[in-house]
Design a protein around this motif. Sequence first.
Motif, PDB file in Angstrom:
ATOM      1  N   ASN A 170     129.667 109.506  98.123  1.00 12.60           N
ATOM      2  CA  ASN A 170     128.531 110.236  97.557  1.00 12.60           C
ATOM      3  C   ASN A 170     127.338 110.018  98.489  1.00 12.60           C
ATOM      4  N   LEU A 220     131.302  98.896 100.903  1.00 10.61           N
ATOM      5  CA  LEU A 220     132.049 100.147 100.730  1.00 10.61           C
ATOM      6  C   LEU A 220     132.047 100.483  99.236  1.00 10.61           C
ATOM      7  N   GLY A 221     131.167 101.403  98.852  1.00  8.99           N
ATOM      8  CA  GLY A 221     131.005 101.765  97.437  1.00  8.99           C
ATOM      9  C   GLY A 221     129.666 101.248  96.933  1.00  8.99           C
ATOM     10  N   HIS A 230     135.365 104.637  84.816  1.00  9.24           N
ATOM     11  CA  HIS A 230     135.526 103.368  84.098  1.00  9.24           C
ATOM     12  C   HIS A 230     136.339 103.573  82.817  1.00  9.24           C
ATOM     13  N   ASP A 237     139.787  95.946  82.734  1.00 11.18           N
ATOM     14  CA  ASP A 237     138.432  95.779  83.274  1.00 11.18           C
ATOM     15  C   ASP A 237     137.849  94.402  83.002  1.00 11.18           C
ATOM     16  N   ASN A 246     134.390  86.810  89.650  1.00  7.97           N
ATOM     17  CA  ASN A 246     133.241  85.934  89.404  1.00  7.97           C
ATOM     18  C   ASN A 246     133.549  84.778  88.437  1.00  7.97           C
ATOM     19  N   LYS A 281     137.206  92.575  91.599  1.00  8.53           N
ATOM     20  CA  LYS A 281     138.309  92.551  90.639  1.00  8.53           C
ATOM     21  C   LYS A 281     138.457  93.906  89.965  1.00  8.53           C
ATOM     22  N   ASP A 340     129.621 105.334 101.362  1.00  6.39           N
ATOM     23  CA  ASP A 340     129.985 105.839 100.031  1.00  6.39           C
ATOM     24  C   ASP A 340     130.308 107.317 100.196  1.00  6.39           C
ATOM     25  N   GLY A 353     127.729 101.439  94.122  1.00  4.67           N
ATOM     26  CA  GLY A 353     127.435 101.626  92.701  1.00  4.67           C
ATOM     27  C   GLY A 353     126.863 100.382  92.056  1.00  4.67           C
ATOM     28  N   SER A 354     127.250 100.137  90.800  1.00  7.63           N
ATOM     29  CA  SER A 354     126.621  99.051  90.031  1.00  7.63           C
ATOM     30  C   SER A 354     126.951  97.667  90.601  1.00  7.63           C
ATOM     31  N   TYR A 411     125.488  87.660  86.563  1.00  7.70           N
ATOM     32  CA  TYR A 411     126.134  88.461  87.610  1.00  7.70           C
ATOM     33  C   TYR A 411     125.662  88.059  89.009  1.00  7.70           C
ATOM     34  N   PHE A 462     124.381  94.268  92.104  1.00  8.45           N
ATOM     35  CA  PHE A 462     124.243  92.834  91.798  1.00  8.45           C
ATOM     36  C   PHE A 462     124.686  91.932  92.950  1.00  8.45           C
TER      37      PHE A 462
END
Length: 380
Positions: A39, A9-10, A169, A182, A124, A96, A37, A12-13, A298, A17
């Motif tokens: 988008n 769910l989502g 962000h 963050d 992580n 997180k 997503d 992105g970046s 990552y 990874f």
Amino acid sequence: MDIVKFGILGCGSAAAFHTLGIKRDTNTNLEFIAAHDVNEKKLRSFAKRKKMTPYTNLDDFLQSEIDAVLLLVPHYQHAELAEKVAEAGKHLLCEKPMATTLEECDRMIEATKKAGVKFMIAENHRFLPAHQYIKTLLDKDFIGDIFLARTYEGAYCEHDEFLDPDQWHFTFEKGGGGVVMDQGVHKFTMLNWFLGDVDSAQCWCSKTLNSPPNKGEDTAIILLRYKNGAIASVCLTSTSVHPLNNTTELQGTKGTIYEDHSRENPLKIFSSHPEAEKKGEFYSPSVPIEHGPYPQYYTISARYEDRYFAECVLDDKEPEFTPEQAKEAVAIVLLSYLSAKKRTIVTMDELKKIAKKKGTHSILEDFLPNIQNNYKNLNW
Ligand SMILES: NC(=O)c1ccc[n+]([C@@H]2O[C@H](COP(=O)([O-])OP(=O)(O)OC[C@H]3O[C@@H](n4cnc5c(N)ncnc54)[C@H](O)[C@@H]3O)[C@@H](O)[C@H]2O)c1
């Protein structure tokens, strides 16, 4: 069930990874089969590349054959979407920080408990093999009682990310803060694991970029005092001129551990423990610790945390890294912001009183004027 079917769910970046980490796993117990997503363009391109079923509708995604959801959306949406995932009866692994306030963390804990689903924060720094190795040394009393810790994370974030006010962000509105929320949350989780609970904090926040007014701090120093008497400094910046790197130094009554993620072998140990490989000098352990400097760092940690969570689902066991521990790291973020706002040392007891009286979102409100803007007039 012998394999856990995950929906992402989502897209992105973080989705990139996590999927890469599992792709490189030769002995996996999970698969990513569905994605959602808001988008649609991003969703379709991600799902096509990763050979996953795209769902443009959240309810359809949650009603699909997935067993678990990996939640990878902006921080302010963690609580609301976690509740929906839990209500749909799906296990929840969420990136997180857990959420931006303690009240949101409580909503997530309550919803997942009520639904009887497994819930873990994908932190992580709890799953990096080098950190797991350090923890085994601490449990064996390799360096005695830790009285001093120093830790640093420097990340070179693309300047566009800071300079674009529409990017969530590092905004207080959608990210719940800047670098302390963050990146600091990683450090607070790791230090709590090694040192126990925090008693008090003092924090300074600054901006080193001429970033838009809605962006939070990109640099911070936090001094922490733990309930066991240990003290620690946490230095954070997202504008370092080097690839992402982490270092930590633990000084104990019987030895020292240095960790530097930029090295191929990240650890250096000084200890007189009977199992120490060398006595009277620093040594780097010869045990194979799966490690790779950024960016492998990552994918390696994502693989360990995703695989561990799948194991908890398959074996019906509660994750060792509990939601309450993840909430404690958010509490230290908020404690740090409270200190920066009040320009003084603050205690956890004080934070608890604020939580009870007016809620912890009050700490994030009107915080931006408390950030020192170092290079206000620079034209980057
Ligand atoms: N462990 C780490 O070091 C690390 C690194 C990067 C990101 N993260 C975490 O991963 C999470 C996601 O961050 P990111 O960098 O991937 O963000 P991102 O902006 O790259 O991706 C977020 C995605 O979520 C989608 N989205 C937003 N609202 C949504 C909604 N209501 N429903 C469905 N999709 C929605 C967006 O369209 C976007 O594609 C955050 O919690 C972040 O802190 C962790």
